[in-house]
Design an enzyme around this catalytic site. Structure first.
Site, PDB file in Angstrom:
ATOM      1  N   ASP A  50       0.821  -1.205   0.000  1.00  0.00           N
ATOM      2  CA  ASP A  50       0.000   0.000   0.000  1.00  0.00           C
ATOM      3  C   ASP A  50       0.857   1.257   0.000  1.00  0.00           C
ATOM      4  OD1 ASP A  50      -2.504  -1.063  -0.153  1.00  0.00           O
ATOM      5  OD2 ASP A  50      -2.975  -0.889   1.977  1.00  0.00           O
ATOM      6  N   LYS A  72      -3.584   2.675  -2.358  1.00  0.00           N
ATOM      7  CA  LYS A  72      -4.981   2.979  -2.047  1.00  0.00           C
ATOM      8  C   LYS A  72      -4.969   4.116  -1.040  1.00  0.00           C
ATOM      9  CE  LYS A  72      -8.282   0.135  -2.260  1.00  0.00           C
ATOM     10  NZ  LYS A  72      -8.574   0.322  -3.688  1.00  0.00           N
ATOM     11  N   MET A 189      -9.288   9.382   7.995  1.00  0.00           N
ATOM     12  CA  MET A 189      -9.734   9.844   6.673  1.00  0.00           C
ATOM     13  C   MET A 189     -10.839  10.886   6.792  1.00  0.00           C
ATOM     14  SD  MET A 189      -9.719   6.077   4.831  1.00  0.00           S
ATOM     15  CE  MET A 189     -10.460   5.278   6.276  1.00  0.00           C
TER      16      MET A 189
END
Length: 273
Positions: A50, A72, A189
């Protein structure tokens, strides 16, 4: 590019079934890896990596291993999840020892649950090795806990980035629950939706509720700001903080200021003398 071009089938023989391990690489500092994670990385013949995996973590990989970067990251162009799952299944069917290397922990907003389901459905042996999640590492690096007997009776890890088509977190309800149950909120996030999060959390939590924003937790470029819920959006703009970052909301953040208070008082006393 297809899975077949990345992992061409050996000629003349059928390989033994391989394995897949979902490994939590932690928040970025390679010294925060578990011993088990470091061993799995070193034994891998294929690593699917990642974007948020720290470069130092890859130093544990074998020089002969194939590294495939499958980024991602919220708000950016990403490798499709279905393609990543096909890569894992294809490599395992060809006898590879596959490590799916994820930032943080595979089972905390790492899509590890989805991947385990698909791998098991394909008959692929899979195991999971946990990693330290950024929400814990970030606040710990500032000297504050996520729980405290006098300040927080529990902690909620929540995403600020909903799946397409999903209405996402009910921040108003969560605010009321956090207030009544005395919980710390750790928001992943959430930077791109900070204005909505601030507005809705203020329906149940006081504007002076302390919070910390930690960007690049545990890494050399880590930056942070301590503020209040009522100034979340403004602080992000004023401090130039962005993703990847975690936002920690709750009274436990008061401990950060308390750590520096004695030193500040001493300096003030010296100056006054």
């Amino acid at each position: 590019m297809t899975p077949h071009t990345l992992f061409p089938a050996p000629a003349g023989m059928l390989p033994a079934p391989g394995t897949v391990t979902l490994v939590g690489a932690g928040p970025g500092d390679p010294e925060l890896l578990t011993i088990k994670a470091a061993r799995a990385i070193g034994a891998a013949t294929v690593l699917l990596v990642d974007d948020l995996v720290g470069d130092g973590v890859l130093g544990y990989a074998s020089p002969q291993a194939r590294l495939v970067h499958v980024g991602k990251r919220g708000g950016c162009k990403s490798t499709p999840q279905a393609f990543i799952e096909k890569l894992m299944i294809m490599a395992a069917h060809q006898g590879e020892t596959v490590v799916r290397l994820k930032g943080g922990d595979p089972f905390i907003f790492g899509r590890g649950g989805e991947e385990v389901e698909h791998l098991r459905a394909a008959g692929i042996p899979v195991q999971v090795i946990n990693g330290i999640t950024a929400g814990l590492a970030g606040l710990s690096s500032l000297g504050a806990p996520l729980t405290h007997r006098d300040r927080a009776h529990g902690v909620v890890f929540v995403t600020g980035h909903a799946k397409p088509g999903d209405k996402g977190t009910d921040w108003r309800q969560l605010a009321a629950t956090a207030r009544d149950a005395r919980l710390t909120l750790v928001i992943y996030m959430g930077v791109s939706h900070a204005d909505e999060i601030e507005r809705d959390l203020l329906t149940g939590l006081p504007a002076d509720t302390p919070l910390a924003i930690i960007q690049h937790a545990s890494q050399p470029q880590q930056r942070h700001a301590v503020a209040t819920l009522g100034t979340l959006t403004r602080t992000l703009a004023d401090e130039g903080l962005g993703s990847p970052a975690v936002i920690v909301v709750g009274d436990v953040v008061r401990g950060i200021a308390a750590l520096h208070q004695p030193q500040a008082e001493t300096q003030a006393q010296v100056q006054a003398a």
